[in-house]
Design a protein around this motif. Structure first.
Motif, short mmCIF file in Angstrom:
data_model
loop_
_atom_site.label_atom_id
_atom_site.label_comp_id
_atom_site.label_asym_id
_atom_site.label_seq_id
_atom_site.Cartn_x
_atom_site.Cartn_y
_atom_site.Cartn_z
N GLU A 145 -4.77 3.53 3.65
CA GLU A 145 -5.29 2.32 3.00
C GLU A 145 -5.63 1.23 4.02
OE1 GLU A 145 -5.78 1.66 -0.72
OE2 GLU A 145 -6.18 3.68 0.01
N HIS B 34 0.69 -1.42 -7.14
CA HIS B 34 0.72 -2.58 -6.25
C HIS B 34 1.38 -3.78 -6.93
CE1 HIS B 34 -2.95 -0.78 -3.94
NE2 HIS B 34 -1.82 -0.26 -3.56
N ALA C 258 -9.34 -8.81 1.69
CA ALA C 258 -8.09 -8.44 2.36
C ALA C 258 -8.08 -8.92 3.82
CB ALA C 258 -7.90 -6.92 2.30
N ASN D 11 -9.44 -0.03 4.13
CA ASN D 11 -9.76 -1.43 3.91
C ASN D 11 -10.22 -2.14 5.20
OD1 ASN D 11 -9.06 -2.22 0.99
ND2 ASN D 11 -7.31 -0.98 1.60
N HIS E 132 -3.44 -7.23 -2.54
CA HIS E 132 -4.39 -6.76 -3.56
C HIS E 132 -4.81 -7.89 -4.51
CE1 HIS E 132 -0.50 -6.67 -5.46
NE2 HIS E 132 -1.08 -6.54 -6.65
N GLU E 133 -4.09 -9.02 -4.47
CA GLU E 133 -4.44 -10.17 -5.33
C GLU E 133 -5.57 -11.00 -4.72
OE1 GLU E 133 -0.90 -12.42 -6.59
OE2 GLU E 133 0.32 -10.68 -6.11
N TYR F 268 0.80 -1.24 0.00
CA TYR F 268 0.00 0.00 0.00
C TYR F 268 0.82 1.29 0.00
CZ TYR F 268 -4.17 -2.82 1.28
OH TYR F 268 -5.20 -3.72 1.32
#
Lengths: 235, 235
Positions: free
Chosen positions: A98, A48, A75, A102, A70-71, A40
């Protein structure tokens, strides 16, 4: 029972990314694990994907694999299931923003406190302290709060730089900035020079690397502590 | 019809506080005026009284007097009635936080836009930009917003420092930090070196002092502008 490395910097002058930390990674994370990478902080604004690729490349020298947070679709679930976590450096305001956006800052803290091995470098180390109030970064975005993980009972100033006695520049020195911090915040600050890291082992905190660190306490003169010093009760 | 000096620094190496700016103060403020001093940025954590005393001492070389905004019962009224305003440097997070907490940020903007002469140095200059997002300071307190006065249509980075090509330090350079800023913000940034200032005269903005300034635009290579350059339409 925490297990963590909080490193001042990812990269030493003349070395590759994470080079000096690589020999410590299997001891931290164990063998053949998949490490969750939190990209992040986006140093220099890289994506990313690009940032995660850099971490993947560096980790090739270990038997650990890397996957960017991010994959994952979720999260929160990624953190809960992680075998190990690594947060890279970049901009601390962006990173913290972030983590709040998130909704994973408390989960991250709990995972580490419950024993998920963690490594941070630079911004990823900054968030190991009580607040991000001693970052060196520019406020490029406004996070919801400056409160961070509190893995250690103090704040951290990564990339700590001693004042240049020959400088003609009149911008505040790092020491002056930390003094300003202490007018409004009471926790100690550990000035962590490049090449130094904090090792969290069970419930103890030790200074590691070759250099000493500089300790700043509210209303006291700063002082040096040698590598190996236990900082568990610094408060 | 603005009239303002936005200076990179209050003090040049080897000089006294405000020394290089003193010759310009009567042209800015006129003669025999009482200047309202905003000491909120508290450099090194000094008190409002101490900081105001420093400004009073420096202004003795002019025929202007100085009074701190904290000496007034009503800060809003102090701004509305001020014959001239000076905001000193220190911590920008603290300054902006206090301007919001005292409910005077819009009043300050309006007073300057309506012609009250203004000088800022360092943090006091930073707030002249659209946001404080390019400050060099530590986030010692969390302001309500990073939005600032917008006297100029861009952001300012005071105490701008060129990268040290011989440095072995791996902390981000100023240029890298500004690049990170531009991933999330579109306005140009003027890197204002120590000894430089922006002169706002009527509705024009000029670079003053001996040095050039460095201009950073989103997705463009940074470039230099010479002293005297009009920056009114930099956006």
């Amino acid at each position: 029972m925490m297990k963590a490395i909080l490193a001042s910097t990812s990269t030493l002058h003349g070395q590759g990314y994470l080079e000096y930390l690589i020999p410590h990674l299997n001891e931290l994370y164990g063998n053949d694990k998949e490490i969750l990478f939190i990209p992040y902080a986006r140093p220099g604004g890289i994506s990313h994907d690009e940032y995660t690729q850099n971490a993947k490349e560096a980790f090739k020298k270990t038997n650990l694999s890397v996957r960017g947070i991010h994959e994952f679709k979720n999260a929160a679930e990624a953190i809960e299931k992680a075998e190990g976590i690594f947060t890279g450096g970049g901009n601390t305001f962006l990173l913290v923003s972030e983590l709040y956006r998130n909704g994973i800052i408390d989960l991250l803290k709990q995972a580490i406190k419950n024993g998920t091995p963690y490594m941070g470098t630079s911004a990823g180390t900054n968030i190991g302290g009580l607040t991000m109030g001693t970052t060196n970064d520019m406020p490029i975005v406004l996070p919801k709060s400056f409160k961070t993980l509190g893995l250690v009972p103090f704040n951290i100033n990564p990339h700590y730089l001693d004042p240049d006695v020959n400088s003609t520049h009149k911008g505040e020195t790092r020491e002056t900035r930390i003094k300003e911090f202490h007018h409004f915040n009471s926790q100690p600050v550990v000035g962590l020079r490049e090449g130094s890291w904090l090792e969290l082992d069970k419930n103890e905190v030790f200074l590691r690397g070759k250099l000493s660190a500089r300790i700043f306490k509210c209303s006291e003169d700063p002082y040096e502590v040698e590598t190996g010093t236990k900082l568990t009760n610094l408060n």
